[in-house]
Design an enzyme around this catalytic site. Structure first.
Site: not given
Length: 482
Positions: A92, A214, A337
């Site tokens: 991302n 996810h 994360d």
């Protein structure tokens, strides 16, 4: 070179000496930082542990496109500081890491890529060190988007990134491309959409790469639905938003044989479903993160948006179930994360503040305090969860310290003499990744001392146990607080 005397091997308890050269651009902390003669020191490492370097298959370095939050330089420095030798960068980025050639220079982040002489984000990140004339003290792989632009409308095209996979012969590939391969597929930040599900699973099957999912989706809500969300007056996210994705993808794994790896699993119901899938022999694995082990949604009342993340922190019952899932082996590995944001962004309130916290520089201490001190697992198992298993997911092998010793020890030494691992004499150091750990020392988390640009963590001020003291990559020490 620094010589570590009387250090213990993590999984055998053998006590050895280690001679390790200092990398030219090593990051040094503490009282010896920048001191002349550090590389000639003999360090009493009695009570310390030598282990394979940590690996994190779930990090966000915000480069390109959001380097005001983090960059490759600061993200890699944070990794080394936390004892990590290998990481997997999520897709991302801005533009997204989908392998597509960038054609609109005015698009967010596009100019950063094009100005470096690269045409897509994969090439940009693979050649980052050379193009920016920097040294990056961590090895990294890349995770390609499941969908174009991570928009969830159309699966990425295999031929646009196939050549970046490990083991794919291509005479145009250079050393940088070989060093930073694409080793997974994900639309991390959101689940694979129903519109692209079949195509993405077909893509994963064709490429033989794991789909890193996810496993949570919601269109409304900001924190876990329950007493805390009601007390805060903030819209809640039901727990079943995670289980729905887990159950859906388990069914697809059963149908296709694709390896699905579930990210940051956080609920008892999801762990039950994953346990059952594993018992069935399905190709599923999962991770959780330090914050789901050590915090419940009650933390929102203390830390505010510093404890806002996606999936959200769950109930205390779910937190305990997460620790039990680690203890019984349902959880395959731990990942941070690592999600940097500015403090200004985090101060926007529960509805508008972005999700996520940073984690690389305190993960070991937080997990050690929660899991080892809490009696759930041993020191050795924690190292497996943070090193051996993450490396396996990424398609690599963690450094086998004993095998390295067996290979490199001088056969002429006295049989009962202490063995010495002299990394200056090792012929092939490319794959070596090691961390020196103080498994019992107590320290206080200080975000202001982090190497990351970001400070968005609820763990500031926590007293934790266990700390990485040095990180060794490719046979050289790249970070030290010894």
């Amino acid at each position: 070179m620094p010589t570590l005397r009387n250090i213990k091997v993590w999984n055998t308890d053998e006590v050895i000496d280690v001679k390790v050269p200092l990398a030219a651009d090593a990051l040094l902390e503490g009282e010896r930082s920048g001191a002349d003669g550090f590389d000639a020191l003999e360090i009493d490492a009695t009570g310390l542990t030598l282990a394979p370097g940590f690996a994190d298959p779930h990090v966000h370095f915000r480069d390109p496109g959001q380097t005001y939050k983090e960059s490759m330089v600061t993200g890699c420095a944070a990794s080394a500081s936390g004892g990590y030798t290998d990481v997997l960068i999520m897709p991302n980025t801005v533009p997204a890491m989908d392998g597509e050639t960038i054609v609109d220079r005015d698009a967010p982040g596009a100019d950063e890529v094009l100005s470096s002489g690269r045409n897509d984000v994969i090439d940009f990140l693979q050649h980052y060190a050379a193009d920016h004339d920097v040294t990056l003290p961590v090895r990294y792989d890349l995770c390609v988007c499941a969908s174009k632009g991570r928009a969830g409308h159309e699966a990425t095209e295999f031929e646009h990134w196939r050549r970046h996979m490990p083991g794919v012969a291509d005479e145009t590939k250079d050393a940088d491309q070989l060093a930073h391969p694409v080793t997974a597929i994900s639309d991390d930040g959101s689940a694979v959409t129903p519109a692209t599900l079949d195509a993405v699973f077909a893509l994963a099957k064709e490429s033989s790469l794991p789909l890193i999912e996810h496993c949570e989706h919601h269109d409304t809500g900001a924190v876990n639905e329950g007493p805390v969300s009601r007390k805060l007056g903030v819209p809640g996210i039901p727990e079943d938003t995670e289980l729905k994705i887990v159950a859906r993808d388990i069914a697809k794994a059963r149908e296709t044989g694709v390896h699905v790896h579930f990210q940051h699993v956080s609920t008892a119901g999801s762990f039950e479903a994953i346990r059952a899938a594993k018992a069935e022999g399905l190709p599923v694995t999962c991770e959780t993160a330090p914050h789901y082990l050590s915090l419940s949604d009650e933390a929102l009342l203390t830390y505010g948006t510093l404890a806002k993340m996606n999936p959200p922190l769950r109930s205390e019952e779910d937190r305990k179930a997460t620790c039990e899932a680690v203890a019984d082996g349902t959880v395959d590995l731990l990942a941070t994360d690592h999600a940097p944001h500015t403090m200004a962004e985090k101060e926007l309130g529960f509805l508008d503040a972005p999700n996520g916290i940073i984690g690389l520089e305190c993960a070991y201490g937080v997990c050690h305090r929660t899991l080892v001190d809490g009696g759930y697992i041993s020191d050795e198992r924690l190292i497996e969860l943070m090193s051996v298993e993450p490396m396996r997911l990424m398609g690599h092998e963690a450094t086998d310290v004993t095998a390295l010793l067996d290979r490199e020890t001088d056969a002429s030494r006295e049989p009962d003499a202490k063995r010495v691992l002299d990394l200056t004499q090792v012929k092939d150091t490319v794959g070596i990744g090691l961390v020196v750990l103080d498994t019992s020392g107590e320290w206080t988390v200080d975000p202001d001392a982090f190497h990351s640009k970001a400070r968005n963590t609820p763990f500031g001020g926590w007293k934790v146990t266990g700390r990485p003291l040095a990180t060794i990559i490719g046979g050289a020490m790249v970070f030290s607080r010894l």
